[in-house]
Scaffold this motif. Structure first.
Motif, PDB file in Angstrom:
ATOM      1  N   ASP B  76       0.848  -1.189   0.000  1.00  0.00           N
ATOM      2  CA  ASP B  76       0.000   0.000   0.000  1.00  0.00           C
ATOM      3  C   ASP B  76       0.887   1.244   0.000  1.00  0.00           C
ATOM      4  O   ASP B  76       1.860   1.311   0.753  1.00  0.00           O
ATOM      5  N   ILE B  77       0.562   2.164  -0.884  1.00  0.00           N
ATOM      6  CA  ILE B  77       1.345   3.404  -0.934  1.00  0.00           C
ATOM      7  C   ILE B  77       0.447   4.524  -0.420  1.00  0.00           C
ATOM      8  O   ILE B  77      -0.658   4.718  -0.920  1.00  0.00           O
ATOM      9  N   SER B  78       0.905   5.231   0.622  1.00  0.00           N
ATOM     10  CA  SER B  78       0.111   6.352   1.138  1.00  0.00           C
ATOM     11  C   SER B  78       1.051   7.516   1.452  1.00  0.00           C
ATOM     12  O   SER B  78       2.254   7.438   1.201  1.00  0.00           O
ATOM     13  N   LYS B  79       0.502   8.575   2.054  1.00  0.00           N
ATOM     14  CA  LYS B  79       1.289   9.783   2.336  1.00  0.00           C
ATOM     15  C   LYS B  79       2.470   9.480   3.254  1.00  0.00           C
ATOM     16  O   LYS B  79       3.546  10.052   3.108  1.00  0.00           O
ATOM     17  N   MET B  80       2.240   8.592   4.219  1.00  0.00           N
ATOM     18  CA  MET B  80       3.301   8.324   5.193  1.00  0.00           C
ATOM     19  C   MET B  80       4.412   7.445   4.640  1.00  0.00           C
ATOM     20  O   MET B  80       5.456   7.313   5.247  1.00  0.00           O
ATOM     21  N   GLY B  81       4.202   6.841   3.491  1.00  0.00           N
ATOM     22  CA  GLY B  81       5.244   5.989   2.906  1.00  0.00           C
ATOM     23  C   GLY B  81       4.656   4.771   2.229  1.00  0.00           C
ATOM     24  O   GLY B  81       3.486   4.766   1.840  1.00  0.00           O
ATOM     25  N   SER B 149       6.864  -6.739  -4.490  1.00  0.00           N
ATOM     26  CA  SER B 149       5.491  -6.365  -4.835  1.00  0.00           C
ATOM     27  C   SER B 149       5.119  -6.902  -6.221  1.00  0.00           C
ATOM     28  O   SER B 149       3.986  -7.321  -6.454  1.00  0.00           O
ATOM     29  N   MET B 150       6.111  -6.935  -7.143  1.00  0.00           N
ATOM     30  CA  MET B 150       5.840  -7.498  -8.481  1.00  0.00           C
ATOM     31  C   MET B 150       5.499  -8.973  -8.376  1.00  0.00           C
ATOM     32  O   MET B 150       4.535  -9.447  -8.982  1.00  0.00           O
ATOM     33  N   GLU B 337       4.653  -0.679 -10.892  1.00  0.00           N
ATOM     34  CA  GLU B 337       5.491   0.302 -11.586  1.00  0.00           C
ATOM     35  C   GLU B 337       5.673   1.551 -10.720  1.00  0.00           C
ATOM     36  O   GLU B 337       6.737   2.161 -10.708  1.00  0.00           O
ATOM     37  N   ALA B 338       4.607   1.886  -9.959  1.00  0.00           N
ATOM     38  CA  ALA B 338       4.659   3.091  -9.122  1.00  0.00           C
ATOM     39  C   ALA B 338       5.620   2.927  -7.947  1.00  0.00           C
ATOM     40  O   ALA B 338       6.169   3.909  -7.460  1.00  0.00           O
ATOM     41  N   VAL B 339       5.832   1.670  -7.520  1.00  0.00           N
ATOM     42  CA  VAL B 339       6.676   1.424  -6.352  1.00  0.00           C
ATOM     43  C   VAL B 339       8.080   1.999  -6.551  1.00  0.00           C
ATOM     44  O   VAL B 339       8.630   2.642  -5.660  1.00  0.00           O
TER      45      VAL B 339
END
Lengths: 69, 360
Positions: B76-81, B149-150, B337-339
């Motif tokens: 999970d990607i969020s504001k905190m990291g 993650s991939m 890809e976003a990671v």
């Protein structure tokens, strides 16, 4: 996939319908196959009945010829 | 109070011991082998844990939602990291339980009496303990996190396709399967040679393996397009269901093989430190899926996935799979890809391996 009408589902399998009405392509093909088989059986029985009838008529004709009384 | 761990060096060649079962080492049918994803995830996870400095015993109270989201989706990607879950140690039951709201993230007492992050059920009973770790140097661990993650995403895609594949009762053409598995087998041979070779020779073997995997993927992408075209030709009210099912089973086989080829290729590129390449390979896979989902074929009326959907004999729980699931697959690949673009963010790892006081 914007052509898909979201609320319409196949009445037989519940699949989301794309542009079909009532039944999906798969179910229609299955029904036709089943219908085709049933039709084949019925027409087969009909042909068999006709053949049996003509055979019986033939035999009747022959027995008429062999007994001159 | 947060603590730090010590870095332990692991043997680089151990990472190439990925063919564990006899079928994996000697078999000729890729679909009969293991899916390898658990092996990849386990190896990347082990390397990441041992070669990265982590801050542990963090306060999770402000992160419950993000932790649950990361366990459900793998990351999970969020504001905190960025949070990445140790997917291999969270069972499907836990993931489904969190999705359905039967389980939640909280804290539970260990035997020693300390509170520890845990998955709990509706009655606040312990399901599984986990540890939240924060990377001290996020840049160092980013490539491993992205590889992890991939592999998590590819594993999920592969399992879903395997599951829906059981609905089709098509003819199995073993010769076809073996032909499409060949390039994987050649690559396997090179990887096995690389695992015992010196550094320079190892790189040559791995380059050759990558070439075979690339060729195998090209074959699979071409084959799937050819099968879809044949499916588009099955028109009219008297099309043969048997022929349609055979084509659908071929498409399924291709779709099952592709994540395995992509997974191995990405794993090897990560091993060789070629992270930009991994993103490109994933981009190609995404492009192929997108083409199947968006480009109209045959007489221009339907996309490949719509055609598959129209002809597919779904069984109960999988209804509309080919319409809905590829969108999720594309989203999952997009997130991978976003990671790699998260280099300035904090990285958290949800580790579920140590379960000393677990009582499930």
């Amino acid at each position: 996939m914007n052509a898909i009408e979201k609320e319409r589902r196949c009445k037989s399998c519940g699949k989301l319908l794309i542009d079909e009405n009532t039944f999906c392509r798969r179910c229609k093909l299955k029904m036709r196959n089943t219908g085709g088989k049933a039709g084949g059986i019925i027409s087969g029985l009909f042909v068999a009945a006709l053949s049996a009838n003509s055979l019986a008529n033939d035999r009747e004709g022959k027995s008429d010829v062999s007994s001159p009384d | 109070m947060a603590e730090k761990n010590e870095i332990v060096e692991t043997g680089k060649c151990e990472l190439l011991d990925i063919f564990i079962e006899e079928e994996d080492r000697k078999g000729a049918d890729l679909l009969k082998m293991s899916d390898f994803f658990n092996v990849f995830i386990g190896k990347i996870g082990a390397e990441m844990k041992s070669e990265t400095e982590w801050e542990v015993d963090l306060d999770i109270r402000g992160l419950l939602g993000q932790i649950a989201a990361a366990i459900k989706g793998g990351f999970d990607i969020s504001k905190m990291g960025m949070l990445v879950a140790d997917y291999s140690h969270f069972s499907q039951e836990i993931i489904d339980g969190l999705k359905e709201g039967i389980y939640h993230v909280g804290e539970s007492k260990e035997v020693t009496g300390n509170l520890r992050p845990a998955i709990l059920d509706e009655n606040e009973q312990l399901v599984k303990f986990f540890t939240l770790k924060k990377a001290i140097n996020p840049v160092e661990v980013l490539s491993d996190i992205s590889a992890l993650s991939m592999q998590n995403s590819l594993k999920r895609i592969s399992a879903q396709i395997e599951d829906v594949g059981r609905d089709v009762k098509g003819m199995i053409d073993f010769a076809r399967r073996v032909t499409l598995s060949n390039k994987f087998i050649y690559a396997r041979d090179k990887i096995m040679s690389a695992s015992t070779a010196g550094a320079e020779e190892r790189e040559d073997f791995l380059k050759a393996a990558d070439t075979y995997l690339m060729e195998g993927l090209v074959d699979l992408y071409s084959d799937i397009n050819a099968q879809v075209k044949k499916l588009a030709e099955q028109k009219g009210p008297f099309a043969s269901i048997k022929a349609i099912d055979t084509l659908l089973s071929y498409i399924n086989e291709d779709m099952q093989m592709i994540p395995r080829y992509v997974g191995l290729r990405v794993y090897l590129l990560n091993f060789r430190g070629k992270n930009d390449e991994t993103n490109r390979i994933l981009g190609e896979y995404k492009y192929q899926l997108k083409t199947l989902a968006e480009s109209k074929i045959g007489d221009g009326k339907y996309t490949a996935l719509e055609l598959i959907h129209k002809n597919y004999p779904y069984d109960g729980g999988n209804v509309d799979f080919w319409i809905n699931q590829p969108k999720e697959m594309l989203a999952a690949i997009g997130s991978c890809e976003a990671v790699l673009g998260q280099s300035d963010r904090d990285i958290f790892y949800i580790d579920a391996e140590d379960n000393v006081d677990e009582c499930d």
